[in-house]
Enzyme design. Structure first.
Site, PDB file in Angstrom:
ATOM      1  N   CYS A 112      41.630 -16.473  -2.660  1.00 50.11           N
ATOM      2  CA  CYS A 112      42.722 -16.247  -3.606  1.00 50.11           C
ATOM      3  C   CYS A 112      44.058 -16.055  -2.886  1.00 50.11           C
ATOM      4  CB  CYS A 112      42.403 -15.067  -4.520  1.00 50.11           C
ATOM      5  SG  CYS A 112      41.989 -13.551  -3.676  1.00 50.11           S
ATOM      6  N   HIS A 113      44.010 -15.746  -1.587  1.00 53.96           N
ATOM      7  CA  HIS A 113      45.258 -15.592  -0.825  1.00 53.96           C
ATOM      8  C   HIS A 113      45.981 -16.930  -0.668  1.00 53.96           C
ATOM      9  CE1 HIS A 113      42.205 -16.612   2.223  1.00 53.96           C
ATOM     10  NE2 HIS A 113      43.206 -17.146   2.913  1.00 53.96           N
ATOM     11  N   TYR A 125      49.344 -21.538  -9.046  1.00 55.46           N
ATOM     12  CA  TYR A 125      48.535 -21.168 -10.207  1.00 55.46           C
ATOM     13  C   TYR A 125      48.437 -22.353 -11.167  1.00 55.46           C
ATOM     14  CZ  TYR A 125      49.017 -16.423  -8.449  1.00 55.46           C
ATOM     15  OH  TYR A 125      48.963 -15.306  -7.657  1.00 55.46           O
ATOM     16  N   ASN A 168      39.279 -11.514  -8.626  1.00 58.97           N
ATOM     17  CA  ASN A 168      38.361 -12.080  -7.634  1.00 58.97           C
ATOM     18  C   ASN A 168      37.697 -10.963  -6.826  1.00 58.97           C
ATOM     19  OD1 ASN A 168      37.069 -13.486  -5.577  1.00 58.97           O
ATOM     20  ND2 ASN A 168      38.977 -14.023  -4.539  1.00 58.97           N
ATOM     21  N   GLU A 217      45.641 -18.598   9.220  1.00 60.02           N
ATOM     22  CA  GLU A 217      45.115 -19.940   9.006  1.00 60.02           C
ATOM     23  C   GLU A 217      46.065 -21.015   9.549  1.00 60.02           C
ATOM     24  OE1 GLU A 217      43.895 -20.515   4.931  1.00 60.02           O
ATOM     25  OE2 GLU A 217      42.547 -18.788   5.004  1.00 60.02           O
TER      26      GLU A 217
END
Length: 154
Positions: free
Chosen positions: A123-124, A92, A115, A150
């Site tokens: 946002c993950h 953040y 979001n 990912e």
């Protein structure tokens, strides 16, 4: 007119919302929806195709027109989130610094929480400054699942 469609993914069902061939919503739904969601359009079919490629590991970035509704601050945060590379994370605080407001990391967290376009506005990929998973509207298990997906497809 807003068009809605539900997509089944390996991580659960996603409600897609589009208006004027722009994506305005992409969120996980955990209960059955009573909203009319049988509104396929060529635009929503393309969004689904790109998300299917993402979940299969063949797509690392999206080519979709986005129109998330939010304040100027939220928009700046969401733009910064889109610059976090696939398979990587940022804190953040990192995002606050990217938008030139280094003390706004709590406000970044709130914008992250608001979001409306999950996955595509990633946002993950935002984690705590200590490297731990914190806060995700879909729950930390889902956040972990997306990050692992990912990592496994790098």
């Amino acid at each position: 007119m807003i068009f809605r469609s539900i997509m089944n993914t390996p991580c659960g069902n996603i409600l897609l919302e589009a208006e004027n061939d722009q994506l305005i919503g992409c969120r996980f739904i955990f209960a059955s929806s009573t909203t009319n969601t049988n509104q396929e359009t060529p635009f929503l079919q393309n969004v689904k195709k790109q998300l299917e490629e993402y979940f299969s590991g063949t797509r690392k970035s999206f080519d979709i027109k986005l129109a998330p509704a939010g304040t100027a601050f939220q928009q700046s945060v969401w733009q910064a989130l889109q610059k976090i590379p696939y398979g990587q994370t940022a804190s953040y605080k990192d995002i606050a610094e990217k938008i030139h407001n280094s003390k706004a990391f709590r406000a970044v967290g709130m914008a992250n929480n608001k979001n409306p376009i999950a996955i595509i506005i990633p946002c993950h990929r935002v984690i705590g400054s200590n490297g731990k998973l914190v806060g995700y509207a879909g729950g930390l298990d889902l956040k972990q699942q997306l990050l692992e997906l990912e990592q496994n497809n790098l």
